[in-house]
Design a protein around this motif. Sequence first.
Motif, PDB file in Angstrom:
ATOM      1  N   ARG A  18      43.835  51.646  42.685  1.00 28.33           N
ATOM      2  CA  ARG A  18      42.450  52.066  42.960  1.00 28.33           C
ATOM      3  C   ARG A  18      42.354  53.577  43.171  1.00 28.33           C
ATOM      4  O   ARG A  18      41.397  54.229  42.732  1.00 28.33           O
ATOM      5  CB  ARG A  18      41.940  51.341  44.206  1.00 28.33           C
ATOM      6  CG  ARG A  18      40.448  51.507  44.462  1.00 28.33           C
ATOM      7  CD  ARG A  18      40.078  51.231  45.895  1.00 28.33           C
ATOM      8  NE  ARG A  18      40.640  52.233  46.806  1.00 28.33           N
ATOM      9  CZ  ARG A  18      40.147  52.478  48.019  1.00 28.33           C
ATOM     10  NH1 ARG A  18      39.112  51.785  48.470  1.00 28.33           N
ATOM     11  NH2 ARG A  18      40.703  53.387  48.798  1.00 28.33           N
ATOM     12  N   SER A  32      42.170  40.231  48.304  1.00 27.55           N
ATOM     13  CA  SER A  32      40.858  40.388  48.934  1.00 27.55           C
ATOM     14  C   SER A  32      40.912  40.122  50.435  1.00 27.55           C
ATOM     15  O   SER A  32      40.090  40.637  51.199  1.00 27.55           O
ATOM     16  CB  SER A  32      39.830  39.468  48.267  1.00 27.55           C
ATOM     17  OG  SER A  32      40.176  38.104  48.445  1.00 27.55           O
ATOM     18  N   ASP A  74      37.066  48.172  50.706  1.00 24.20           N
ATOM     19  CA  ASP A  74      37.947  48.747  49.692  1.00 24.20           C
ATOM     20  C   ASP A  74      38.132  47.838  48.478  1.00 24.20           C
ATOM     21  O   ASP A  74      38.740  48.248  47.489  1.00 24.20           O
ATOM     22  CB  ASP A  74      39.326  49.048  50.295  1.00 24.20           C
ATOM     23  CG  ASP A  74      39.264  50.131  51.353  1.00 24.20           C
ATOM     24  OD1 ASP A  74      38.326  50.938  51.311  1.00 24.20           O
ATOM     25  OD2 ASP A  74      40.159  50.166  52.223  1.00 24.20           O
ATOM     26  N   SER A  94      36.661  45.954  45.338  1.00 27.92           N
ATOM     27  CA  SER A  94      35.501  45.928  44.440  1.00 27.92           C
ATOM     28  C   SER A  94      35.883  45.199  43.163  1.00 27.92           C
ATOM     29  O   SER A  94      37.054  45.168  42.771  1.00 27.92           O
ATOM     30  CB  SER A  94      35.024  47.342  44.110  1.00 27.92           C
ATOM     31  OG  SER A  94      35.950  47.999  43.257  1.00 27.92           O
ATOM     32  N   GLU A  95      34.891  44.627  42.519  1.00 26.79           N
ATOM     33  CA  GLU A  95      35.151  43.903  41.275  1.00 26.79           C
ATOM     34  C   GLU A  95      35.650  44.837  40.179  1.00 26.79           C
ATOM     35  O   GLU A  95      36.498  44.461  39.368  1.00 26.79           O
ATOM     36  CB  GLU A  95      33.874  43.175  40.817  1.00 26.79           C
ATOM     37  CG  GLU A  95      33.455  42.039  41.729  1.00 26.79           C
ATOM     38  CD  GLU A  95      34.509  40.946  41.841  1.00 26.79           C
ATOM     39  OE1 GLU A  95      35.297  40.770  40.884  1.00 26.79           O
ATOM     40  OE2 GLU A  95      34.577  40.287  42.890  1.00 26.79           O
ATOM     41  N   ASP A  96      35.133  46.059  40.153  1.00 20.73           N
ATOM     42  CA  ASP A  96      35.592  47.009  39.131  1.00 20.73           C
ATOM     43  C   ASP A  96      37.077  47.333  39.302  1.00 20.73           C
ATOM     44  O   ASP A  96      37.848  47.309  38.337  1.00 20.73           O
ATOM     45  CB  ASP A  96      34.774  48.303  39.207  1.00 20.73           C
ATOM     46  CG  ASP A  96      33.374  48.128  38.641  1.00 20.73           C
ATOM     47  OD1 ASP A  96      33.124  47.100  37.974  1.00 20.73           O
ATOM     48  OD2 ASP A  96      32.532  49.015  38.870  1.00 20.73           O
ATOM     49  N   SER A  97      37.467  47.634  40.558  1.00 15.28           N
ATOM     50  CA  SER A  97      38.872  47.965  40.807  1.00 15.28           C
ATOM     51  C   SER A  97      39.762  46.761  40.557  1.00 15.28           C
ATOM     52  O   SER A  97      40.848  46.881  39.971  1.00 15.28           O
ATOM     53  CB  SER A  97      39.054  48.463  42.243  1.00 15.28           C
ATOM     54  OG  SER A  97      38.421  49.705  42.429  1.00 15.28           O
ATOM     55  N   TRP A  98      39.295  45.591  40.979  1.00  7.61           N
ATOM     56  CA  TRP A  98      40.101  44.404  40.747  1.00  7.61           C
ATOM     57  C   TRP A  98      40.248  44.120  39.253  1.00  7.61           C
ATOM     58  O   TRP A  98      41.336  43.791  38.782  1.00  7.61           O
ATOM     59  CB  TRP A  98      39.520  43.179  41.441  1.00  7.61           C
ATOM     60  CG  TRP A  98      40.211  41.935  40.962  1.00  7.61           C
ATOM     61  CD1 TRP A  98      39.719  40.983  40.112  1.00  7.61           C
ATOM     62  CD2 TRP A  98      41.561  41.550  41.242  1.00  7.61           C
ATOM     63  NE1 TRP A  98      40.679  40.032  39.855  1.00  7.61           N
ATOM     64  CE2 TRP A  98      41.809  40.353  40.531  1.00  7.61           C
ATOM     65  CE3 TRP A  98      42.573  42.101  42.016  1.00  7.61           C
ATOM     66  CZ2 TRP A  98      43.039  39.704  40.584  1.00  7.61           C
ATOM     67  CZ3 TRP A  98      43.808  41.454  42.070  1.00  7.61           C
ATOM     68  CH2 TRP A  98      44.023  40.270  41.361  1.00  7.61           C
TER      69      TRP A  98
END
Length: 489
Positions: free
Chosen positions: A34, A66, A73, A75-79
């Motif tokens: 991230r 999660s 910290d 987020s779906e984008d980072s994941w």
Amino acid sequence: MTARWGNACDIVVFGGTGDLAMRKLLPALYYLHRDRHLHPQTRILALARARHEPEAYRRLVRRHVSQHVASADFSEDSWGSFSARLDYMPLDISQRLEFARLARHLGDSPGRVRVFYLATLPDLFAPTALHLHGAGLVDDQARIVLEKPLGESLATARRVNDQIGSVFDESRVFRIDHFLGKEAVQNLLALRFGNALFEPLWRNGHIDHVQISVLETVGVENRGAYYDQAGAMRDMVQNHLLQLLCLVAMEAPVHFEPEAVRNEKLKILEALRPITGMDVQDQTVRGQYSRGRRAGETLPAYYFEKSVDHDSNTETYVALRAEIDNWRWAGVPFYLRTGKSLAQRKSEIVIQFKSVPHRLFPGTTPEGNRLVIRLQPDESISLSLMAKSPGRGMALQEVELDLHFDEAFKRRRWDAYERLLLDVIEGDATLFMRRDEIEAAWRWVDPIIGGWQEVYRSPKRYAAGSWGPEAADSLLERAGHAWFDERGD
């Protein structure tokens, strides 16, 4: 955010479905991803015996990550971008032929850094290294990471080190101790060697004694089978506590680089006065928790824990008095203790300074100043001083100067595994243990364990939820000292 990555690499996690991988390693790798510390082409491959499809494994990891990173910290984008790096392959470490399949999966990438993280039972370290070599996966860019404990004695540690060393050069072996990655531990080095204030006082002329405590409220949980063979001495003292002692006591290295730092730690381990024979009874305490209570909850005895022998004499608590035979520390006792199922969870280093040589003000002689470096549950540094109490006269009272990292630094603190994983990727071994350190620690610990077998076979019982055996308090009281605890009694 500006990218700060180095070369692309493969991070291969053996034991990829285990507790360490799910709670620590994968959340740490998520943060490194991230925050853009991983090269875009870096891959993460988890290995375990469980027959998961890669997508099912990613769902499993998502649930754990999660839970173990701060909610703000995740987020779906980072994941989504992190999970694209993540792959899974079933593999039985004990089967040499399966490593050829691993080699095919990784592909032929000369010069690419490969990090093999062994989050497995220690018995599997050497066979895994040999299987990696047999499959052609070990070259000048391959690194292996080993969790503690390494060996069960000096002889077994040497054997494992020899086997690992036959495959990996010492510069590419990373023996990890996550305590050394904690911010407060590294701040101990900054406090000592980055400030002119303490170093002149950091010696036997001014320090009365040192306490190093790593206390846990939990029992052995699901580690009963391992713990009943290891005990607190092998599990904690031989590595975590002795490493902390080294950082407190070591001389300043010429440079802050791996070999210089580890050379100074080794000198301390070699200067530890041996504890042998009847001294084992006088200078060590071993205990085991029995049934007790904490906050109204009944806590089980150790021998009723899952996978523990009902007649076990394994210690769940150790306290000891160590001495360092060198000019700086001669005559200063270092008290070490660690235990399970205790009254409070805390890890801290207490530097107790000597009292003033003459009582100038009326009343009792002032307490010596005390420096406390707390590692968990919160990370902080506090210094106790004597100050005038408000009002008439010159009555003194103790006050504290506190540095709480959460308050002083308004940004997220790295987890220890984030820092250490990045160090492995970059090839920086400063915060890792060298072979001779491991063996020097075992050389000091082995006679204590041997002495227990001769004169101290049965551990002293202490109630779960208490502060440990009464004998641990007596160990300090004989010298006029006391553990630095906030006890209710």
